[in-house]
Structure formats: C-alpha cells, structure tokens
Design a protein around this motif. Structure first.
Motif, PDB file in Angstrom:
ATOM      1  N   LEU A  53       0.812  -1.208   0.000  1.00 29.17           N
ATOM      2  CA  LEU A  53       0.000   0.000   0.000  1.00 29.17           C
ATOM      3  C   LEU A  53       0.846   1.259   0.000  1.00 29.17           C
ATOM      4  O   LEU A  53       1.860   1.345   0.693  1.00 29.17           O
ATOM      5  N   ASP A  54       0.400   2.210  -0.786  1.00 29.38           N
ATOM      6  CA  ASP A  54       0.948   3.559  -0.768  1.00 29.38           C
ATOM      7  C   ASP A  54       0.465   4.222   0.528  1.00 29.38           C
ATOM      8  O   ASP A  54      -0.731   4.338   0.759  1.00 29.38           O
ATOM      9  N   ALA A  55       1.406   4.632   1.383  1.00 28.22           N
ATOM     10  CA  ALA A  55       1.039   5.266   2.655  1.00 28.22           C
ATOM     11  C   ALA A  55       1.498   6.715   2.684  1.00 28.22           C
ATOM     12  O   ALA A  55       1.820   7.252   3.741  1.00 28.22           O
ATOM     13  N   THR A  56       1.539   7.359   1.508  1.00 31.46           N
ATOM     14  CA  THR A  56       1.819   8.779   1.487  1.00 31.46           C
ATOM     15  C   THR A  56       0.570   9.541   1.929  1.00 31.46           C
ATOM     16  O   THR A  56      -0.513   8.974   2.041  1.00 31.46           O
ATOM     17  N   MET A  57       0.703  10.838   2.171  1.00 32.21           N
ATOM     18  CA  MET A  57      -0.320  11.583   2.891  1.00 32.21           C
ATOM     19  C   MET A  57      -1.717  11.492   2.284  1.00 32.21           C
ATOM     20  O   MET A  57      -2.715  11.394   3.001  1.00 32.21           O
ATOM     21  N   SER A  58      -1.822  11.499   0.958  1.00 32.40           N
ATOM     22  CA  SER A  58      -3.139  11.485   0.319  1.00 32.40           C
ATOM     23  C   SER A  58      -3.891  10.192   0.546  1.00 32.40           C
ATOM     24  O   SER A  58      -5.082  10.091   0.265  1.00 32.40           O
ATOM     25  N   ARG A  59      -3.210   9.185   1.086  1.00 33.00           N
ATOM     26  CA  ARG A  59      -3.783   7.844   1.158  1.00 33.00           C
ATOM     27  C   ARG A  59      -4.460   7.517   2.483  1.00 33.00           C
ATOM     28  O   ARG A  59      -4.968   6.416   2.639  1.00 33.00           O
ATOM     29  N   PRO A  61      -7.376   8.121   4.039  1.00 33.79           N
ATOM     30  CA  PRO A  61      -8.740   7.550   4.031  1.00 33.79           C
ATOM     31  C   PRO A  61      -8.787   6.126   3.488  1.00 33.79           C
ATOM     32  O   PRO A  61      -9.478   5.265   4.036  1.00 33.79           O
ATOM     33  N   THR A  62      -8.036   5.866   2.410  1.00 32.79           N
ATOM     34  CA  THR A  62      -8.055   4.527   1.842  1.00 32.79           C
ATOM     35  C   THR A  62      -7.260   3.551   2.693  1.00 32.79           C
ATOM     36  O   THR A  62      -7.569   2.356   2.741  1.00 32.79           O
ATOM     37  N   GLN A 175      -5.876   0.798  -8.737  1.00 35.33           N
ATOM     38  CA  GLN A 175      -5.633   2.236  -8.754  1.00 35.33           C
ATOM     39  C   GLN A 175      -6.829   3.008  -8.231  1.00 35.33           C
ATOM     40  O   GLN A 175      -7.935   2.907  -8.769  1.00 35.33           O
ATOM     41  N   GLU A 176      -6.591   3.811  -7.208  1.00 37.13           N
ATOM     42  CA  GLU A 176      -7.621   4.725  -6.720  1.00 37.13           C
ATOM     43  C   GLU A 176      -7.529   6.023  -7.511  1.00 37.13           C
ATOM     44  O   GLU A 176      -6.440   6.590  -7.677  1.00 37.13           O
ATOM     45  N   ALA A 205     -16.102   1.079  -0.678  1.00 37.02           N
ATOM     46  CA  ALA A 205     -15.693  -0.049   0.161  1.00 37.02           C
ATOM     47  C   ALA A 205     -16.031  -1.388  -0.477  1.00 37.02           C
ATOM     48  O   ALA A 205     -15.205  -2.307  -0.488  1.00 37.02           O
ATOM     49  N   ALA A 206     -17.233  -1.510  -1.004  1.00 36.44           N
ATOM     50  CA  ALA A 206     -17.642  -2.787  -1.582  1.00 36.44           C
ATOM     51  C   ALA A 206     -16.772  -3.155  -2.780  1.00 36.44           C
ATOM     52  O   ALA A 206     -16.422  -4.328  -2.979  1.00 36.44           O
TER      53      ALA A 206
END
Length: 242
Positions: A53-59, A61-62, A175-176, A205-206
């Motif tokens: 997972l990308d754990a940079t700041m924009s992430r 919520p996801t 990709q989000e 989520a689903a």
C-alpha cells in the motif's frame, strides 16, 4: 509496526564463468512453462500474497478502509486453502517497510492501525524489488498493489516487473482515482507480470473489498479458485489473467 526496512539493492560482481547464452526459443519455452505452472496453481506459490500500500499523505482515508477490509482477504482465501500475507508500505522520505508473514487477520489489522500516512514520493520500484527478493526466498503467488500515483522512472518499474514474471508472481494493481501516469504504470506492471489491473473509486468499500477478495482467492487457489467465484470483480480480473 514491527516492520523491517527494505534494503537497497547491492551491486554484485559478475560470475567469472558464464554458461552459454540462452537462445530466444529457450527463453520462450521457459516463459511458456512458467505460465503453465501459474495457470494450474502448481509450483508451491499458492497461499502467499504481498499486500502493498501507498502510505503517502493522500492515502490516509483509503488506508483506513483497507485496514477494515483486509480480513475479507483471509475469509476469501480460507474457502480455497488459506493465506499468508505480508504487509509492505512506503511513505515519507524514502521509508519502505515490510512486516513478517502472517495468517492472522487480527494481527495484520493491529499492525496497520499503528501506521499513519506521511507525505512523500512513491516507491513502487522498491516494492517490486522487495517482492522479487521474497519470491526468490520462497514462492509468492501474487502481489496486490493499492495506490493512486506514480512518480518514478517507468523503465525501472518495467524491469522489476519482468523479474516478477520470471519468478511467477502476478501483480494485481488497484488504482484509486484517475491519475494518468499511475494508470499507465499500473496497467503495464499488471500486463508484464501476467496479472490484472483495476481502478476503483475513492470510498467505494464494496468495490475494494471485492477486488482484494479476488486477489486473495487467486493467491490461495490459483485460476481455478478465481473462476469458481461468481462476483463481478473476479470476472473483471480474469479478463486480464487469461
């Protein structure tokens, strides 16, 4: 979290003696055999999935959403043979870490809850390199990569994706959002590894649950397990895998 930093690659001296170079037809035959093994679920790779997972700041919520949903991966895999997961994440200024392998959904969720997202650039190349190192140590069936951006030279990512293909690791790239650079990179990583690409909407989520469940089912039981699922996400990924 009790993660371990991923070390940067170390240059090694070439071997003094080199066997004859493989001919193009030999390389093609090897790739055919690797593809056949993955399609049958053989080769001992089923059951291990790297969850990156990308754990940079924009992430953030996801990340929180993925923490809630990760147990569904284990549930999906349990129906076809079980799953071991390793969490890998990147954030901040060059920080990329990997957890220990676990088959315990509660333990993985606890680790994820202790991590907060931080600003920084993507480190997808290091994630792919780590996946290759893990696969050389013991079979890994799949890499599930979740992110929303890509800020690295694509040539490096393509080369590392090629290594994963040879090691039998399919990349499921989710990709989000709609960042074009990320979309192009994620599609190519999936294509090169023989994996699958799928975009999803923020907060869906689903949708993310179904995609992660499908990737986990493949990791645990191969193509047959994915084909046995009747949901739309599984059919969507199968279109790329075949």
């Amino acid at each position: 979290m009790a993660g371990k930093p991923i070390a940067r690659g170390v240059d090694r001296k070439p071997e003094r003696t080199v066997e004859k170079r493989a001919r193009p037809d030999e390389i093609a035959a090897f790739l055919d055999r690797a593809t056949a093994l993955r399609a049958s679920g053989a080769g001992g790779g089923a059951g291990r999935l790297i969850f990156a997972l990308d754990a940079t700041m924009s992430r953030q919520p996801t990340w929180d959403l993925a923490t809630e949903l990760q147990g569904d991966m284990f549930d999906a895999a349990a129906k076809v043979g079980g799953l071991e997961v390793q969490l890998v994440y990147f954030r901040g200024r060059g920080e990329t870490k990997a957890s220990k392998w676990t088959a315990d959904a509660a333990r993985l969720a606890a680790m994820m809850r202790r991590i907060r997202c931080e600003g920084g650039l993507t480190q997808i190349g290091r994630v792919l390199g780590h996946a290759g190192a893990e696969a050389r140590a013991h079979p890994v069936a799949a890499l599930a990569l979740v992110g929303d951006s890509m800020e690295e030279p694509f040539a490096d990512l393509a080369a590392r994706a090629g290594e994963l293909r040879l090691l039998g690791v399919r990349a499921f790239c989710f990709q989000e959002g709609a960042d074009p650079a990320a979309g192009e990179a994620f599609r190519e990583i999936a294509r090169i590894t023989g994996g699958a690409y799928a975009p999803f909407d923020a907060g869906a989520a689903a949708e993310l649950r179904a995609l992660l469940g499908a990737a986990a089912a493949y990791a645990a039981g191969g193509l047959k397990a994915l084909e046995a699922r009747a949901d739309g996400a599984s059919r969507r990924l199968l279109g790329d895998l075949r």
